[in-house]
Design an enzyme around this catalytic site. Structure first.
Site, PDB file in Angstrom:
ATOM      1  N   SER A  41       0.652  -0.934   0.057  1.00 48.93           N
ATOM      2  CA  SER A  41      -0.087   0.060   0.004  1.00 48.93           C
ATOM      3  C   SER A  41       0.977   1.298  -0.090  1.00 48.93           C
ATOM      4  O   SER A  41       0.424   2.391  -0.177  1.00 48.93           O
ATOM      5  CB  SER A  41      -0.869  -0.010   1.151  1.00 48.93           C
ATOM      6  N   SER A 167      15.446  -7.008   1.185  1.00 46.76           N
ATOM      7  CA  SER A 167      16.127  -6.441   2.310  1.00 46.76           C
ATOM      8  C   SER A 167      16.665  -5.224   2.129  1.00 46.76           C
ATOM      9  O   SER A 167      15.708  -4.013   1.989  1.00 46.76           O
ATOM     10  CB  SER A 167      17.471  -7.518   2.327  1.00 46.76           C
ATOM     11  N   TYR A 181      17.957  -2.350  12.855  1.00 45.48           N
ATOM     12  CA  TYR A 181      17.412  -2.487  11.606  1.00 45.48           C
ATOM     13  C   TYR A 181      18.032  -3.505  11.065  1.00 45.48           C
ATOM     14  O   TYR A 181      17.630  -4.633  10.399  1.00 45.48           O
ATOM     15  CB  TYR A 181      17.246  -1.446  10.974  1.00 45.48           C
ATOM     16  N   LYS A 185      17.495  -7.262   8.538  1.00 45.46           N
ATOM     17  CA  LYS A 185      17.643  -7.391   7.058  1.00 45.46           C
ATOM     18  C   LYS A 185      18.623  -8.557   6.709  1.00 45.46           C
ATOM     19  O   LYS A 185      18.580  -8.907   5.786  1.00 45.46           O
ATOM     20  CB  LYS A 185      18.112  -6.141   6.616  1.00 45.46           C
TER      21      LYS A 185
HETATM   22  N1  LIG Z   1      12.763   3.229   1.770  1.00 49.69           N
HETATM   23  C1  LIG Z   1      13.846   2.820   1.706  1.00 49.69           C
HETATM   24  O1  LIG Z   1      15.009   3.693   1.867  1.00 49.69           O
HETATM   25  C2  LIG Z   1      14.506   1.544   1.756  1.00 49.69           C
HETATM   26  C3  LIG Z   1      13.297   0.486   2.251  1.00 49.69           C
HETATM   27  N2  LIG Z   1      13.674  -0.695   2.447  1.00 49.69           N
HETATM   28  C4  LIG Z   1      12.664  -1.619   2.595  1.00 49.69           C
HETATM   29  O2  LIG Z   1      11.711  -2.036   1.618  1.00 49.69           O
HETATM   30  C5  LIG Z   1      10.337  -2.086   2.320  1.00 49.69           C
HETATM   31  C6  LIG Z   1       9.386  -0.921   2.093  1.00 49.69           C
HETATM   32  O3  LIG Z   1       9.816   0.131   2.578  1.00 49.69           O
HETATM   33  P1  LIG Z   1       9.097   1.616   2.382  1.00 49.69           P
HETATM   34  O4  LIG Z   1       8.859   1.394   0.745  1.00 49.69           O
HETATM   35  O5  LIG Z   1      10.151   2.705   2.514  1.00 49.69           O
HETATM   36  O6  LIG Z   1       8.018   1.448   3.304  1.00 49.69           O
HETATM   37  P2  LIG Z   1       6.714   2.335   3.524  1.00 49.69           P
HETATM   38  O7  LIG Z   1       6.760   2.680   5.152  1.00 49.69           O
HETATM   39  O8  LIG Z   1       6.632   3.380   2.877  1.00 49.69           O
HETATM   40  O9  LIG Z   1       5.529   1.217   3.438  1.00 49.69           O
HETATM   41  C7  LIG Z   1       5.801  -0.090   4.438  1.00 49.69           C
HETATM   42  C8  LIG Z   1       4.656  -0.731   3.809  1.00 49.69           C
HETATM   43  O10 LIG Z   1       4.551  -2.007   4.468  1.00 49.69           O
HETATM   44  C9  LIG Z   1       3.260  -2.086   5.207  1.00 49.69           C
HETATM   45  N3  LIG Z   1       3.520  -2.795   6.726  1.00 49.69           N
HETATM   46  C10 LIG Z   1       4.401  -2.346   7.488  1.00 49.69           C
HETATM   47  N4  LIG Z   1       4.195  -2.955   8.749  1.00 49.69           N
HETATM   48  C11 LIG Z   1       3.326  -4.072   8.348  1.00 49.69           C
HETATM   49  C12 LIG Z   1       3.110  -5.288   8.890  1.00 49.69           C
HETATM   50  N5  LIG Z   1       3.343  -5.462  10.314  1.00 49.69           N
HETATM   51  N6  LIG Z   1       1.961  -6.127   8.447  1.00 49.69           N
HETATM   52  C13 LIG Z   1       1.555  -5.853   6.938  1.00 49.69           C
HETATM   53  N7  LIG Z   1       2.157  -4.721   6.434  1.00 49.69           N
HETATM   54  C14 LIG Z   1       2.998  -3.976   7.099  1.00 49.69           C
HETATM   55  C15 LIG Z   1       2.772  -0.805   5.402  1.00 49.69           C
HETATM   56  O11 LIG Z   1       1.257  -0.702   5.406  1.00 49.69           O
HETATM   57  P3  LIG Z   1       0.611  -0.565   6.889  1.00 49.69           P
HETATM   58  O12 LIG Z   1       1.360   0.498   7.737  1.00 49.69           O
HETATM   59  O13 LIG Z   1      -0.671  -0.322   6.500  1.00 49.69           O
HETATM   60  O14 LIG Z   1       0.519  -2.014   7.431  1.00 49.69           O
HETATM   61  C16 LIG Z   1       3.181  -0.241   4.024  1.00 49.69           C
HETATM   62  O15 LIG Z   1       2.286  -0.610   2.947  1.00 49.69           O
HETATM   63  C17 LIG Z   1      10.707  -2.310   3.865  1.00 49.69           C
HETATM   64  O16 LIG Z   1      10.926  -3.700   4.153  1.00 49.69           O
HETATM   65  C18 LIG Z   1      12.041  -1.522   4.180  1.00 49.69           C
HETATM   66  O17 LIG Z   1      12.946  -1.780   4.874  1.00 49.69           O
HETATM   67  C19 LIG Z   1      15.040  -1.250   1.933  1.00 49.69           C
HETATM   68  C20 LIG Z   1      15.797  -0.295   1.542  1.00 49.69           C
HETATM   69  C21 LIG Z   1      15.631   0.851   1.355  1.00 49.69           C
HETATM   70  C1  LIG Z   2      32.657  -1.620  -2.844  1.00 51.75           C
HETATM   71  C2  LIG Z   2      31.851  -1.173  -1.740  1.00 51.75           C
HETATM   72  C3  LIG Z   2      31.005  -0.152  -2.130  1.00 51.75           C
HETATM   73  C4  LIG Z   2      30.338   0.213  -0.855  1.00 51.75           C
HETATM   74  C5  LIG Z   2      29.150   1.173  -1.022  1.00 51.75           C
HETATM   75  C6  LIG Z   2      28.577   1.637   0.341  1.00 51.75           C
HETATM   76  C7  LIG Z   2      27.341   2.452   0.380  1.00 51.75           C
HETATM   77  C8  LIG Z   2      26.857   2.562   1.615  1.00 51.75           C
HETATM   78  C9  LIG Z   2      25.616   3.385   1.807  1.00 51.75           C
HETATM   79  C10 LIG Z   2      24.499   2.514   2.697  1.00 51.75           C
HETATM   80  C11 LIG Z   2      23.341   3.095   2.523  1.00 51.75           C
HETATM   81  C12 LIG Z   2      22.293   2.419   3.459  1.00 51.75           C
HETATM   82  C13 LIG Z   2      20.802   2.291   2.889  1.00 51.75           C
HETATM   83  C14 LIG Z   2      19.870   1.686   3.920  1.00 51.75           C
HETATM   84  C15 LIG Z   2      18.493   1.988   3.418  1.00 51.75           C
HETATM   85  C16 LIG Z   2      17.264   1.600   4.127  1.00 51.75           C
HETATM   86  O1  LIG Z   2      17.093   0.546   4.306  1.00 51.75           O
HETATM   87  C17 LIG Z   2      16.417   2.516   4.877  1.00 51.75           C
HETATM   88  N1  LIG Z   2      16.525   3.954   4.262  1.00 51.75           N
HETATM   89  C18 LIG Z   2      15.167   1.879   5.160  1.00 51.75           C
HETATM   90  O2  LIG Z   2      14.202   3.119   5.322  1.00 51.75           O
END
Ligand SMILES: NC(=O)C1=CN([C@@H]2O[C@H](COP(=O)(O)OP(=O)(O)OC[C@H]3O[C@@H](n4cnc5c(N)ncnc54)[C@H](OP(=O)(O)O)[C@@H]3O)[C@@H](O)[C@H]2O)C=CC1
Ligand SMILES: CCCCCCCCCCCCCCCC(=O)[C@@H](N)CO
Length: 327
Positions: A41, A167, A181, A185
């Site tokens: 969502s 992850s 966190y 992951k």
């Molecule tokens: N944005 C980033 O920078 C990064 C994000 N990620 C990972 O990607 C995924 C999505 O992140 P992002 O798009 O930023 O997150 P958002 O917070 O924007 O969205 C999270 C989604 O997960 C749902 N959710 C959360 N907890 C639960 C639960 N217990 N049961 C069911 N649904 C749940 C939320 O809906 P609701 O709250 O209604 O349940 C929502 O749909 C996460 O796992 C995050 O760790 C990874 C790397 C970078």
């Molecule tokens: C050869 C080696 C290359 C090394 C590159 C290193 C780069 C490090 C950057 C790390 C960024 C971490 C993002 C976490 C995102 C996340 O999961 C949260 N924002 C979730 O909300």
């Protein structure tokens, strides 16, 4: 003569062993497939659902918040291929199982499960509320175990399917501010590697995605408590847009690639952290072999610069504390 033949046979068998894990799986056809996206969502999950929908898939969105889910359903209701379900993926396995059973009754067996529901939290180890260590493991780790457990038996019976775990780059390296966190992951990778070895003979392929910071409501929330150190370190990798991340992730899942990463930093991180993880193409295997040493060298420079960020921030904090005292 016999010895030479025997040597050739042994070499040939060894070569077969080395090449067999490198054979690429057959791509999954998304058109008409049933894709379940947890966390569908908002943010990355929503962008993944949209991308799969564009490619003709039937979608089940899973999230806790009914209102958000319903809103999405209304928008797509004229095609009635999107079903929204409301459940907490991390609290009760039987509830998750029953929700996914209902979804399969409506849209057929799940062809692809995207475990994207998750949450993040950033803060210094001693500042993180103790309860949050458990909460993050529950949502990010168990919240991926439960839906996977609920669909795996049918996938094995059908001898087809894709399981995706979202992850993070913070699931490849541990960074300042992510003591709660990162472990949740990292855990996904252990699960993914073990599960992949079990289900590969059933033609089911697992993908682990490691996105960098992505512009989502989740990131905005996380930024509210993010320490300066974490901000400065994360800036190395920049911020991506969710649709850009989703395109890469969906492509990799369709192809059955075990690893999915975005951008040049993502590429280097994947190679340098590949360990004993499965590979899904000869090119990927060769790239890892050739680039490993070079990327480790580059990684040492990154680590040096991260250490210096942490040291600088500490000195600055101490100086401003001392100044406050003097006033
Ligand atoms: N944005 C980033 O920078 C990064 C994000 N990620 C990972 O990607 C995924 C999505 O992140 P992002 O798009 O930023 O997150 P958002 O917070 O924007 O969205 C999270 C989604 O997960 C749902 N959710 C959360 N907890 C639960 C639960 N217990 N049961 C069911 N649904 C749940 C939320 O809906 P609701 O709250 O209604 O349940 C929502 O749909 C996460 O796992 C995050 O760790 C990874 C790397 C970078
Ligand atoms: C050869 C080696 C290359 C090394 C590159 C290193 C780069 C490090 C950057 C790390 C960024 C971490 C993002 C976490 C995102 C996340 O999961 C949260 N924002 C979730 O909300």
């Amino acid at each position: 003569m016999l010895l030479v033949v025997a040597a050739f046979v042994v070499a040939f068998v060894l070569l077969l062993y080395m090449i067999s894990p490198l054979i690429s799986p057959k791509p999954l056809k998304l058109n008409g497939a049933h894709v379940v996206v947890t966390g569908g969502s908002s943010g990355i999950g929503k962008a993944i659902a949209v991308e799969c929908y564009r490619q003709g898939a039937f979608i089940t969105l899973v999230a806790r918040d009914e209102v958000g889910g319903r809103r999405t359903e209304e928008r797509s209701s004229h095609i009635s291929v999107v079903v929204c379900t409301s459940v907490d993926v991390s609290s009760d396995y039987h509830e998750v199982e029953s929700v996914l059973k209902q979804a399969q009754e409506k849209l057929g067996p799940v062809d692809m499960l995207v475990n994207c529901a998750g949450t993040s939290l950033s803060g210094k180890f001693e500042d993180v509320e103790v309860d949050n260590f458990r909460k993050l493991m529950e949502v990010n780790y168990l919240g991926s175990v439960y839906p996977t457990r609920a669909v795996i038996t049918t996938m094995k019976e059908r001898r087809m399917g894709r399981i995706m775990f979202v992850s993070s780059q913070a699931g490849q390296i541990g960074l300042f501010g992510y003591t709660a966190y990162s472990p949740s992951k990292f855990a996904l990778r252990g699960l993914a590697e073990s599960l992949q070895m079990e289900i590969k003979p059933y033609n089911i392929y697992v993908t682990v995605a490691y996105p960098p910071d992505t512009d989502t409501p989740g990131l905005a929330e996380e930024n509210r408590t993010k320490p300066l150190e974490t901000k400065l370190i994360s800036e190395t990798s920049g911020v991506c847009q969710p649709d850009q991340v989703a395109k890469v992730i969906v492509r990799d899942a369709v192809q059955g690639n075990f690893n999915s990463s975005v951008g040049p930093d993502g590429y280097m991180l994947a190679a340098v952290t590949c360990g004993m993880s499965p590979v899904t193409s000869i090119t990927e295997g060769l790239q890892q072999i050739v680039t490993m040493g070079l990327f480790r060298t580059i990684a040492l420079f990154y680590l040096g610069s991260f250490d210096s960020i942490v040291r600088r921030c500490m000195i600055q904090r101490e100086q401003s504390k001392a100044a406050d005292k003097r006033e």
